[in-house]
Design an enzyme around this catalytic site. Structure first.
Site, mmCIF file in Angstrom:
data_model
loop_
_atom_site.group_PDB
_atom_site.id
_atom_site.type_symbol
_atom_site.label_atom_id
_atom_site.label_comp_id
_atom_site.label_asym_id
_atom_site.label_seq_id
_atom_site.Cartn_x
_atom_site.Cartn_y
_atom_site.Cartn_z
ATOM 1 N N CYS A 1 0.891 0.673 -3.183
ATOM 2 C CA CYS A 1 1.035 -0.535 -4.009
ATOM 3 C C CYS A 1 0.875 -0.199 -5.493
ATOM 4 O O CYS A 1 1.728 0.455 -6.069
ATOM 5 C CB CYS A 1 0.065 -1.621 -3.557
ATOM 6 S SG CYS A 1 0.469 -3.240 -4.202
ATOM 7 N N GLU B 1 -2.004 0.089 5.441
ATOM 8 C CA GLU B 1 -3.306 -0.256 6.047
ATOM 9 C C GLU B 1 -3.331 -1.690 6.548
ATOM 10 O O GLU B 1 -4.280 -2.108 7.204
ATOM 11 C CB GLU B 1 -4.437 0.009 5.047
ATOM 12 C CG GLU B 1 -4.646 -1.036 3.944
ATOM 13 C CD GLU B 1 -3.661 -0.924 2.772
ATOM 14 O OE1 GLU B 1 -2.645 -0.201 2.878
ATOM 15 O OE2 GLU B 1 -3.918 -1.587 1.745
ATOM 16 N N HIS C 1 1.758 -2.112 2.110
ATOM 17 C CA HIS C 1 0.402 -1.718 2.510
ATOM 18 C C HIS C 1 0.389 -1.198 3.941
ATOM 19 O O HIS C 1 0.330 -1.988 4.877
ATOM 20 C CB HIS C 1 -0.544 -2.914 2.395
ATOM 21 C CG HIS C 1 -0.785 -3.324 0.990
ATOM 22 N ND1 HIS C 1 -1.795 -2.795 0.227
ATOM 23 C CD2 HIS C 1 -0.125 -4.183 0.180
ATOM 24 C CE1 HIS C 1 -1.755 -3.324 -0.986
ATOM 25 N NE2 HIS C 1 -0.749 -4.173 -1.037
#
Lengths: 260, 207
Positions: B79, B191, B189
């Site tokens: 990001c 994650e 993202h």
């Protein structure tokens, strides 16, 4: 293509998931971490936690819930309820929230949205708006329908027009709106399409529609005609009357941009 | 040891937990230049504004150590950690980034809903501009048009198009992932992208 999001909402009270009707009559719906894991398996697109106790002494409980959830599920988490200042926002983000929703505090102090979005970025600041058709007025009396913003978990009317407030939070830097219809919440008779449309056509930030989901068709309608970017539901998913997976399959078949 | 570079911008704990879920044994969230120098792999995450990020990186004396190690060790930017690699941003006037690569960071058009929030698809750029086929180590077992989670208002425009590993459509086709040797950086993202996000992180661990 950007897909429309299906978002289960977990109302959390004293560390447990609960669900009420029209903001009242709470029933226990399980452990937040366990419930979140089930939604991750079903490929829900995001989770919203609303801390509905939100008294000062209970802040720690929600932080712990967020922390444990973020350890176990790898999907976006939005957390709100009782967020008062920048330090509350920072604590939630550090615990593992990706976005924080602000409701009452934003109305009492609109500068909070500005400060928070400057500090943490618009993308993690969600303005939550609880709206209800203004009582005692005929819908067309003033030439157009009017929805009033309520704060304090739906207990306090503010006199403010929800559409105008939505425009204002966008200007202040909110990155998203979580719009709940208090008239439809818990009724399962569909989202408030009129309200949703009124807001989506007035702002240029994403909107999550909330309150009233009862059938698969309701999601279809609010995501297409209502032009919502995401649709949120709670009891429908918690009690497994409808699974996220089944719903997403249905929406995809009807041509909605859905990840599944 | 994998060092997640902490400069006070955003949710680093989620990145650490996701790396652990992908199989990492030794993950440290740190702002210590010494520890970052010692690490075998580097992760630069972050959300928010570039100007504030650069200010924090400068304050913590992290710029030098990042520049020194970025091409030596496997590096993952996420990001804001992608945007920071470029020379300048439109965000808040004109703001300079780390300048690892030439290029600009631009805001999405006002005709679109901004931020771009949600799950969007990535297209794998399997050919370089010369038409040769490329294989990207980070995208092993990631099917074309997979969905990842995005949440941002700005996107990068690299001058060197051969950096581009992934693109995504949002009003325009923008760069959602870049690669160069053992460096990979993405706008989405991993994650927060469930199963496929973890797979991408596993690929990073295998480097």
């Amino acid at each position: 293509m950007l897909s429309k999001r299906i978002i289960p909402c977990l109302d959390v009270k004293d560390g447990r998931v609960v669900k009420g009707v029209k903001f009242l009559k709470l029933k226990d719906a399980g452990d937040p971490v366990e419930v979140s894991k089930r939604y991750e398996d079903e490929e829900a697109d995001e989770l919203v936690f609303l801390d509905i106790t939100a008294s000062a002494e209970n802040r720690k409980i929600i932080l712990d819930v967020v922390r444990r959830t973020a350890q176990n599920v790898f999907m976006p988490l939005t957390v709100g309820g009782g967020v008062r200042d920048l330090s509350d926002i920072r604590a939630l983000l550090n615990a593992g929230a990706d976005k924080v929703s602000i409701n009452t505090a934003a109305l009492k102090n609109p500068a909070l949205i500005k400060k928070a979005s400057d500090k943490f970025g618009s993308q993690c600041i969600v303005a939550a708006i609880d709206a209800k058709k203004a009582a005692g007025r005929r819908p067309q009396a003033a030439g157009k329908t009017f929805w009033e913003v309520y704060i304090n978990g739906g207990r306090t009317p503010t006199g403010l027009d929800a559409v105008k407030w939505a425009r204002q939070v966008e200007k202040l830097g909110a990155g998203e709106i979580l719009l709940t219809s208090m008239d439809y919440d818990g009724t399962k008779c569909g989202y408030d399409l009129e309200l949703t449309k009124a807001v989506t056509s007035s702002v240029n930030i994403p909107l999550i529609a909330s309150g009233g989901a009862g059938r698969k068709e309701d999601f279809y309608t609010v995501l297409t005609q209502g032009r919502a970017d995401a649709a949120l539901a709670a009891s429908l998913f918690h009690y497994q009357e409808l699974t996220v997976k089944e719903l997403k399959g249905y929406l995809k078949k009807r041509g909605v941009a859905i990840r599944c | 040891m994998i060092a997640i570079i902490d400069y006070g911008m955003g949710n680093l704990r989620s990145v650490a937990k996701a790396l652990e879920a992908a199989g990492a044994k030794n993950v440290k969230v740190t702002s210590s230049p010494a520890l970052i120098s010692k690490a075998n792999k580097l992760v630069l995450p972050g959300v928010g504004a570039m100007q504030e990020a650069m200010r924090e990186l400068r304050k913590l004396r992290l710029i030098e150590v990042i520049k020194k190690n970025i091409f030596i060790k496997p590096f993952l930017g996420i990001c804001l950690g992608l945007q920071l690699l470029f020379t300048e941003s439109e965000e808040g006037g004109k703001v300079g980034g780390l300048g690892i690569f030439k290029g600009r960071v631009k805001r999405f058009s006002h005709q679109l809903k901004v931020p771009h929030i949600g799950w969007n698809q990535v297209k794998l750029k399997t050919q370089d501009p010369g038409g040769r086929r490329q294989e990207c180590f980070m995208l092993k077992a990631i099917p074309d048009n997979s969905y990842f989670y995005f949440c941002h208002s700005y996107y990068v425009v690299p001058e060197d198009k051969s950096l581009i590993a992934l693109t995504t459509d949002y009003g325009i086709e923008f760069t959602s992932g870049i690669r160069r040797d053992n460096l990979f950086a993405c706008q989405f993202h991993p994650e927060k992208s469930q199963r496929l996000g973890l797979r991408l992180l596993e690929n990073f661990l295998k480097l």
